[in-house]
Write an enzyme that holds these catalytic residues in place. Structure first.
Site, mmCIF file in Angstrom:
data_model
loop_
_atom_site.group_PDB
_atom_site.id
_atom_site.type_symbol
_atom_site.label_atom_id
_atom_site.label_comp_id
_atom_site.label_asym_id
_atom_site.label_seq_id
_atom_site.Cartn_x
_atom_site.Cartn_y
_atom_site.Cartn_z
ATOM 1 N N GLY A 27 -9.208 -45.810 -13.228
ATOM 2 C CA GLY A 27 -9.479 -47.232 -13.417
ATOM 3 C C GLY A 27 -10.171 -47.779 -12.182
ATOM 4 O O GLY A 27 -11.039 -47.122 -11.600
ATOM 5 N N SER A 54 -10.271 -43.917 -20.552
ATOM 6 C CA SER A 54 -11.011 -43.679 -19.299
ATOM 7 C C SER A 54 -11.683 -42.312 -19.278
ATOM 8 O O SER A 54 -12.550 -42.060 -18.440
ATOM 9 C CB SER A 54 -10.059 -43.757 -18.094
ATOM 10 N N HIS A 109 -0.967 -47.499 -3.182
ATOM 11 C CA HIS A 109 -0.126 -48.686 -2.922
ATOM 12 C C HIS A 109 1.307 -48.170 -2.885
ATOM 13 O O HIS A 109 1.671 -47.259 -3.636
ATOM 14 C CB HIS A 109 -0.340 -49.702 -4.051
ATOM 15 N N GLY A 135 -11.075 -51.987 -6.341
ATOM 16 C CA GLY A 135 -11.683 -50.662 -6.458
ATOM 17 C C GLY A 135 -13.187 -50.691 -6.716
ATOM 18 O O GLY A 135 -13.924 -49.877 -6.164
ATOM 19 N N GLU A 228 -18.677 -76.811 -7.577
ATOM 20 C CA GLU A 228 -18.009 -77.312 -6.380
ATOM 21 C C GLU A 228 -16.805 -76.449 -5.962
ATOM 22 O O GLU A 228 -16.674 -76.110 -4.792
ATOM 23 C CB GLU A 228 -17.542 -78.759 -6.628
HETATM 24 N N1 NDP Z 1 -7.071 -52.522 -8.535
HETATM 25 C C1 NDP Z 1 -7.253 -52.403 -7.207
HETATM 26 O O1 NDP Z 1 -8.327 -52.678 -6.676
HETATM 27 C C2 NDP Z 1 -6.160 -51.894 -6.312
HETATM 28 C C3 NDP Z 1 -5.154 -51.094 -6.827
HETATM 29 N N2 NDP Z 1 -4.298 -50.474 -5.958
HETATM 30 C C4 NDP Z 1 -3.302 -49.577 -6.510
HETATM 31 O O2 NDP Z 1 -3.970 -48.499 -7.156
HETATM 32 C C5 NDP Z 1 -3.174 -48.029 -8.258
HETATM 33 C C6 NDP Z 1 -4.005 -48.064 -9.516
HETATM 34 O O3 NDP Z 1 -4.300 -49.396 -9.835
HETATM 35 P P1 NDP Z 1 -5.647 -49.798 -10.612
HETATM 36 O O4 NDP Z 1 -6.782 -48.986 -10.122
HETATM 37 O O5 NDP Z 1 -5.720 -51.280 -10.567
HETATM 38 O O6 NDP Z 1 -5.289 -49.333 -12.091
HETATM 39 P P2 NDP Z 1 -6.129 -49.551 -13.436
HETATM 40 O O7 NDP Z 1 -5.253 -50.271 -14.387
HETATM 41 O O8 NDP Z 1 -7.472 -50.119 -13.131
HETATM 42 O O9 NDP Z 1 -6.358 -48.059 -13.951
HETATM 43 C C7 NDP Z 1 -5.287 -47.257 -14.302
HETATM 44 C C8 NDP Z 1 -5.800 -45.916 -14.750
HETATM 45 O O10 NDP Z 1 -4.676 -45.083 -15.023
HETATM 46 C C9 NDP Z 1 -4.833 -44.530 -16.318
HETATM 47 N N3 NDP Z 1 -3.536 -44.209 -16.897
HETATM 48 C C10 NDP Z 1 -2.729 -44.990 -17.649
HETATM 49 N N4 NDP Z 1 -1.640 -44.290 -18.019
HETATM 50 C C11 NDP Z 1 -1.791 -43.041 -17.490
HETATM 51 C C12 NDP Z 1 -1.023 -41.855 -17.549
HETATM 52 N N5 NDP Z 1 0.118 -41.792 -18.228
HETATM 53 N N6 NDP Z 1 -1.475 -40.767 -16.888
HETATM 54 C C13 NDP Z 1 -2.635 -40.793 -16.198
HETATM 55 N N7 NDP Z 1 -3.428 -41.895 -16.128
HETATM 56 C C14 NDP Z 1 -2.992 -42.995 -16.763
HETATM 57 C C15 NDP Z 1 -5.620 -45.568 -17.085
HETATM 58 O O11 NDP Z 1 -6.250 -44.978 -18.208
HETATM 59 P P3 NDP Z 1 -6.517 -45.764 -19.607
HETATM 60 O O12 NDP Z 1 -7.987 -46.038 -19.606
HETATM 61 O O13 NDP Z 1 -6.149 -44.790 -20.654
HETATM 62 O O14 NDP Z 1 -5.662 -46.996 -19.600
HETATM 63 C C16 NDP Z 1 -6.635 -45.974 -16.016
HETATM 64 O O15 NDP Z 1 -7.672 -45.034 -15.951
HETATM 65 C C17 NDP Z 1 -1.941 -48.925 -8.275
HETATM 66 O O16 NDP Z 1 -0.963 -48.305 -7.489
HETATM 67 C C18 NDP Z 1 -2.424 -50.190 -7.580
HETATM 68 O O17 NDP Z 1 -1.390 -50.968 -6.996
HETATM 69 C C19 NDP Z 1 -4.407 -50.569 -4.605
HETATM 70 C C20 NDP Z 1 -5.386 -51.334 -4.052
HETATM 71 C C21 NDP Z 1 -6.254 -52.159 -4.865
HETATM 72 MG MG MG Z 2 -2.052 -54.900 -4.692
#
Ligand code: NDP
Ligand code: MG
Ligand SMILES: CC[C@](O)(C(C)=O)C(=O)O
Ligand code: MG
Length: 337
Positions: A27, A54, A109, A135, A228
């Site tokens: 993600g 994904s 995280h 990200g 604004e």
């Molecule tokens: N978003 C950010 O910018 C930040 C996030 N973090 C940390 O990074 C981590 C990820 O967050 P984030 O990137 O936002 O997550 P997202 O929700 O953007 O992405 C999650 C990903 O995990 C996949 N997924 C879901 N279930 C499973 C599973 N059972 N097995 C393997 N993959 C799976 C999803 O696939 P599917 O497409 O199928 O849902 C998707 O590809 C968290 O710990 C978050 O706190 C840290 C810093 C910033």
């Molecule tokens: Mg955070």
């Protein structure tokens, strides 16, 4: 308290280039880490369930996609970038049974370690590389030759080399171009949750929506209110980002600066600061983590209701129309940057 900050010259990329990395999840963070690791010469595979939406995005980039269990079995460094509330299940079902002596488990995280939702065995390294930014911008900055600062932490150093490994990983995703700070899982988790709730996401969104409401309810045009309180906020924050609050105040008019200095404290009152302290307390004592885990376990109904209310806020309709007329602003967010 002084911190240690590391840059590219302090990192040895060959350490991460010598590992087999599994990125679990593709993600916001997952795609950024995986693509930048690959571009830094690291051997990467992606772990995603069979039905994951994904998968196609990762495959389009030529990345090898396996199931989380297969990727974990093949790799010797497993970075967990799935949603925080899902990680403990993925760990129990797919990762733990595939751990070998000397493997490393990495997090983006600290939530699951800080709140003891995951308890790794003693024979593996447990470390964190947490970019201090969304990200999609982690990837965009890497591609542009820049970098988003990262925090690294080591919870368990079975190999005796976990910090160098985490630093090499952070460098491979561009973090050491900007600065990598060594911290703990506890400090990262608590400050990250506080930042996103009180200031960056919760605080900023509520400030913008409330400002928009006050102006439009007083009869001003929504388009003017949008420019604004939302559009211009980016330009003001750009100046803070480049040169601190002082540079922003240098660039604005003295009328604005006088209003800033005298009215700002009337908006962010001592009561608001007290509420921020309460929010921090709920993070520190685990109240927020319990609430979020329970919201997830019971189907996220309240979360969805709040999300829908946010999407329905009139500022979204006004913004959509105006951004559509500014081609340079309406930039799509992709996982293929
Ligand atoms: N978003 C950010 O910018 C930040 C996030 N973090 C940390 O990074 C981590 C990820 O967050 P984030 O990137 O936002 O997550 P997202 O929700 O953007 O992405 C999650 C990903 O995990 C996949 N997924 C879901 N279930 C499973 C599973 N059972 N097995 C393997 N993959 C799976 C999803 O696939 P599917 O497409 O199928 O849902 C998707 O590809 C968290 O710990 C978050 O706190 C840290 C810093 C910033
Ligand atoms: Mg955070
Ligand atoms: C600010 C939100 C964040 O902490 C981040 C992008 O750093 C997150 O969890 O997404
Ligand atoms: Mg964050």
């Amino acid at each position: 308290m002084s911190v240690e900050i590391f840059y590219d010259d302090d990192a040895d990329l060959s350490i991460i280039q010598g590992r087999k990395v599994a990125v679990i999840g593709y993600g916001s963070q997952g795609h950024a880490h995986a693509l930048s690791l690959r571009d830094s010469g690291v051997d990467v595979r992606i772990g995603l369930p069979e039905g994951s939406k994904s998968r196609a995005k990762a495959e389009e980039e030529g990345l090898r996609v396996l199931t989380p269990a297969e990727a974990s079995a093949e790799a010797d460094l497993i970075m967990i970038l799935a949603p925080d509330t899902k990680q403990r299940f993925i760990y129990a079902e797919d990762i733990e049974p595939n751990l070998k002596d000397g493997d490393a488990i990495f997090f983006g995280h600290g939530f699951n370690i800080r709140y003891e939702l995951i308890k790794p065995p003693a024979n593996v390294d447990v470390a964190m590389v947490a970019p201090k930014g969304p990200g999609h911008l982690v990837r965009r900055q890497f591609v542009d030759g820049k970098g988003v600062p990262c925090l690294i932490a080591v919870e368990q150093d079975a190999s005796g080399n976990a910090q160098a490994l985490a630093l090499a990983y952070a460098a491979a995703i561009g973090g050491a171009r900007a600065g990598v700070i060594k911290t703990t899982f506890k400090e990262e988790t608590e400050t990250d949750l506080f930042g996103e709730q009180a200031v960056l996401c919760g605080g900023a969104s509520a400030l913008v929506q409330t400002g928009f409401e006050v102006l439009t309810e007083a009869g001003y045009a929504p388009e003017i209110a949008y420019f604004e309180v939302l559009h211009e906020l980016k330009l003001i924050v750009d100046l803070m980002y480049e040169g601190g609050i002082a540079r922003m105040r240098y660039s604005i008019s003295d009328t604005a600066e006088y209003g800033d200095l005298t009215r700002g404290p009337r908006v962010i009152t001592p009561a608001v600061k007290e509420e921020m302290r309460k929010i921090l307390g709920e993070i520190q004592d685990g109240t927020f983590a319990r609430e979020w885990v329970s919201e997830d376990e019971t189907g996220r109904a309240n979360f969805r209701k709040l999300q829908e209310a946010g999407e329905q806020h009139p500022i979204e309709e006004t913004g959509k129309k105006l951004r559509g007329l500014m081609s340079w602003v309406d930039r799509p967010i992709t996982e293929t940057a």
